[in-house]
Design a protein around this motif. Sequence first.
Motif, short mmCIF file in Angstrom:
data_model
loop_
_atom_site.label_atom_id
_atom_site.label_comp_id
_atom_site.label_asym_id
_atom_site.label_seq_id
_atom_site.Cartn_x
_atom_site.Cartn_y
_atom_site.Cartn_z
N LYS A 24 0.82 -1.21 0.00
CA LYS A 24 0.00 0.00 0.00
C LYS A 24 0.85 1.26 0.00
CE LYS A 24 -4.05 -1.99 2.33
NZ LYS A 24 -4.92 -1.91 3.53
N GLU A 25 2.08 1.15 0.48
CA GLU A 25 2.97 2.31 0.55
C GLU A 25 3.70 2.58 -0.76
OE1 GLU A 25 4.65 2.62 5.02
OE2 GLU A 25 5.13 0.73 4.02
N ILE A 26 3.62 1.65 -1.70
CA ILE A 26 4.36 1.80 -2.96
C ILE A 26 3.54 2.60 -3.95
CG2 ILE A 26 5.66 0.60 -4.76
CD1 ILE A 26 5.77 -1.83 -2.94
N LYS A 27 3.40 3.87 -3.67
CA LYS A 27 2.67 4.76 -4.57
C LYS A 27 3.24 6.17 -4.42
CE LYS A 27 -1.08 5.26 -1.20
NZ LYS A 27 -2.54 5.09 -0.98
N PRO A 28 3.29 6.92 -5.51
CA PRO A 28 3.88 8.27 -5.46
C PRO A 28 2.98 9.24 -4.72
CG PRO A 28 2.96 7.84 -7.63
CD PRO A 28 2.85 6.55 -6.87
N PHE A 71 8.64 -5.41 -5.93
CA PHE A 71 8.55 -4.00 -5.56
C PHE A 71 8.45 -3.13 -6.81
CE2 PHE A 71 11.38 -0.23 -5.34
CZ PHE A 71 10.51 0.63 -4.68
N LEU A 72 9.33 -3.37 -7.77
CA LEU A 72 9.33 -2.56 -8.99
C LEU A 72 8.07 -2.81 -9.82
CD1 LEU A 72 13.08 -2.85 -10.07
CD2 LEU A 72 11.95 -0.92 -8.94
N LYS A 73 7.60 -4.04 -9.82
CA LYS A 73 6.37 -4.36 -10.56
C LYS A 73 5.19 -3.57 -10.01
CE LYS A 73 3.53 -8.31 -12.02
NZ LYS A 73 3.38 -9.79 -11.93
N THR A 74 5.08 -3.51 -8.69
CA THR A 74 4.01 -2.74 -8.06
C THR A 74 4.19 -1.25 -8.33
OG1 THR A 74 3.80 -4.38 -6.29
CG2 THR A 74 2.88 -2.20 -5.87
N ALA A 75 5.43 -0.78 -8.26
CA ALA A 75 5.71 0.64 -8.50
C ALA A 75 5.31 1.05 -9.91
CB ALA A 75 7.20 0.92 -8.26
N VAL A 76 5.62 0.21 -10.89
CA VAL A 76 5.26 0.50 -12.28
C VAL A 76 3.75 0.58 -12.43
CG1 VAL A 76 5.27 -0.41 -14.63
CG2 VAL A 76 7.37 -0.45 -13.28
#
Length: 270
Positions: free
Chosen positions: A96-100, A170-175
């Motif tokens: 949930k924290e992986i968002k800009p 992590f990167l997959k979620t970030a993208v």
Amino acid sequence: MLIKKVRKEHLYGVAPCLSAILSMRRKIYKAYVNEKFQKQLPARQDFVKVMEEMRSKDIKVVYKSKDLMNRISGNQLHQSIILSTSTLNYKQLTKKEIKPSSDKSFWLALDRVQDPMNLGAIIRTASYFGVEKLIVTEKNSCALSPVVSKASSGAMEWNPVHATPSMKNFLKTAVSNGFMIYGTQCSDKDSESRIINCQAVRLDKPCILVLGNEGSGLDEETESMCHHLINIQSSANTPNTLDSLNVSVAAGILLHALSSNRKIGAENPV
């Protein structure tokens, strides 16, 4: 959620100790101070500030000889001040924290950086350039030790460093949440066509810069998750033994280049 169990350790150096006292992210049990300063403090103001803050927070001060302080710190450069404290640990980064937070969000991810001096220098540089979040791989990364704090000049004491069990996930979620991923790479035959000079990058979206291991760089899986690969072009003809930079030096150059390029604007974003 803390990853590692809390234990005691000895934090040393004026900047790390002052930062630890002011940030109050650690439990401080007591302080060791060189006995020569029991009656008269040194001229340096930051040391005086440490003593004043310890007095105001009722931190127990024990005066010891220089030789004993050398033994307590493991012969590190303690600058006549050592704190007995709880540890600082990596914090698990939840999905949930992986968002800009905005279109200017700028994160830094470290893939298996293992040298504590490198990690500390990177934390200091990331703090200076206003990186929102610093993420490391949970495995094969060095701990947040007193060596790291000293190398960071106390920057480690202020902001949490997050850990992820899988850089790929992590990167997959970030993208999926709108981040652009920039990986770092030296030129080679297989990836040369994908590599962009860091000075040519223009940011107009949230981005994550990914730096790899000191020896092997980014692994293939992590590299495949990057939208673009960037590098720092040398201005000299260097021998093969000097074809890359130390990861902490590279981090400083890249963070400066990308943060400056964002200020310039994104007429032709890459």
